[in-house]
Design an enzyme around this catalytic site. Sequence first.
Site, mmCIF file in Angstrom:
data_model
loop_
_atom_site.group_PDB
_atom_site.id
_atom_site.type_symbol
_atom_site.label_atom_id
_atom_site.label_comp_id
_atom_site.label_asym_id
_atom_site.label_seq_id
_atom_site.Cartn_x
_atom_site.Cartn_y
_atom_site.Cartn_z
ATOM 1 N N ASP A 1 17.685 104.497 20.555
ATOM 2 C CA ASP A 1 16.640 105.182 19.873
ATOM 3 C C ASP A 1 16.367 104.688 18.560
ATOM 4 O O ASP A 1 17.309 104.527 17.817
ATOM 5 C CB ASP A 1 16.491 106.575 20.045
ATOM 6 C CG ASP A 1 15.351 107.340 19.642
ATOM 7 O OD1 ASP A 1 14.203 106.925 20.163
ATOM 8 O OD2 ASP A 1 15.470 107.688 18.550
ATOM 9 N N ASP B 1 16.297 112.442 18.144
ATOM 10 C CA ASP B 1 16.787 110.934 18.220
ATOM 11 C C ASP B 1 17.874 110.908 19.406
ATOM 12 O O ASP B 1 17.857 109.995 20.011
ATOM 13 C CB ASP B 1 17.225 110.298 16.973
ATOM 14 C CG ASP B 1 16.148 110.292 16.001
ATOM 15 O OD1 ASP B 1 14.905 110.274 16.424
ATOM 16 O OD2 ASP B 1 16.371 110.503 14.910
ATOM 17 N N GLU C 1 13.160 100.910 23.776
ATOM 18 C CA GLU C 1 11.598 101.224 23.969
ATOM 19 C C GLU C 1 10.786 100.071 23.734
ATOM 20 O O GLU C 1 11.265 99.379 22.944
ATOM 21 C CB GLU C 1 11.407 102.603 23.142
ATOM 22 C CG GLU C 1 12.018 103.707 23.340
ATOM 23 C CD GLU C 1 11.617 104.891 22.150
ATOM 24 O OE1 GLU C 1 11.020 105.559 22.577
ATOM 25 O OE2 GLU C 1 12.150 104.687 21.289
#
Length: 490
Positions: free
Chosen positions: A228, A417, A330
């Site tokens: 992340d 996170d 992501e």
Amino acid sequence: MARFDIPDGWTVQAYRFAIDPTQQQHTMLRSHCGAARFAFNHMLTLVTAVMDQRAAERSYGIADTDLTPSIGWSLPKLRKIWNQRKHEHAPWWAENSKEAYNTGLDALARSLDNWAISRTGRRAGKPVGFPRFKTAVRSRPSVRFTTGTIRVEPDRRHIVLPRLGRLRTHESTRKLARRVEAGSARILSATLSQDSRCRWYVSFQTLIASKIRPVHARRSPDPVVGVDVGVKADALLVVAAPDGRELWRVPAPKPLAASRARLRALQRRAARQHGPYDSVTKTRRLPSKRWQATTARTGRTHGRAAAIRRDVLHKATTTLAQQHQVITVETLNAAGMRSAGGARKKGMNRALADAALAQIRQMLSYKTRWYGSDLVEADRWFPSSKTCSGCGGRKPNLTLADRVYECEHCGVSIDRDRNAAINLARLGDTQSSVGEQGPADSGSAAGRGARQETDPTQVGDAAGCEASTRLYTTSGGGKAGTVASEGMAA
């Protein structure tokens, strides 16, 4: 522009070195870059004039067969016309290498091709406008060599390029020289460019034998991880395992924020000096040497911030690609993150620029191919931050100010996170097992600017998110794609 397939067992890699040219070589470098810019602007002027002439003739009702002959936009055709006109319009052309003019013509051919494809709707992304003229201030000085003498000297401190001769480097070139001498690397081209700090760099595009990549024994006991990314000072990268353990995190260096005071002082000094633009008469003028010196110091400050950021990202992504087998990241919409309801957010823009989140996925995309790892890119709509890693429930009203995820269903309280990294790791764990049997269909993708809502009943089910991911299996040493190069063949 010649294209060739990468041979089996080989991969493309670039080596970048800072060079230390003499004053005479610096003048030659600027001359080559100026020649490339002149060829670009000269042929763009000719192409624009012919297009305008044909449009005017067509407005008079002249048949298409009787119009002024059009100019081809491919590199060979532009080069042929340039060779016919250079003696008249550039009598000094022999002072520079032919590769300098080829660099400008190649850039023009690419720009016109991208514009034409974008007009027909066959190019993804934002629309591409018609090429603009290059200026010495706005364009980045650059020249590319694809033919002639291009080599790294055995002393590890010099390189040789056509017409420029022997150039000294600031750092050792042993990493590339050893592979070239061993026959495991082949130099395809060399590109010289100047950054904002007025420092010159040479980038070698090479073919590297994939088999020489070391099979690192320091593989982590956690083969699948989720990554992340964020903009907070304590968490640029958060790496977690599918079982919920946080493995490590990389603090954000924030070099741009650390340089703001110095940049503010330099920019105020430049505003008080004799710059290239007169705000009273609204005309351009010759800037003073002190303004140029201040601008150079500003560029060096920006360059140092970029170097610090690039160093941290390279070290983190290399560690990820070497130690883990499956890495899930992501697919962020940086353009959407920079605006809220159409209004630009100044603080968010600066934080995103300081973090350079898009470079993380870009670096992992080729480093995983180098080290035999797999990169799983979660879909843009995958709710990694809004999903509870404990029960799988969703919290749709999570804001950026909420740094701790508190689940309303199971009562778990966890760092935001870390929670997102765990969800990404579990998604990668599911996709890696699916990838062994064959990648799942990625499904239909939402168009630019479209809205897509996630079904809350399927948020906690990893199988329900299989259609929202793309699995990139880069191990195996197969063909990695195609590479464009002028005058080279595999």
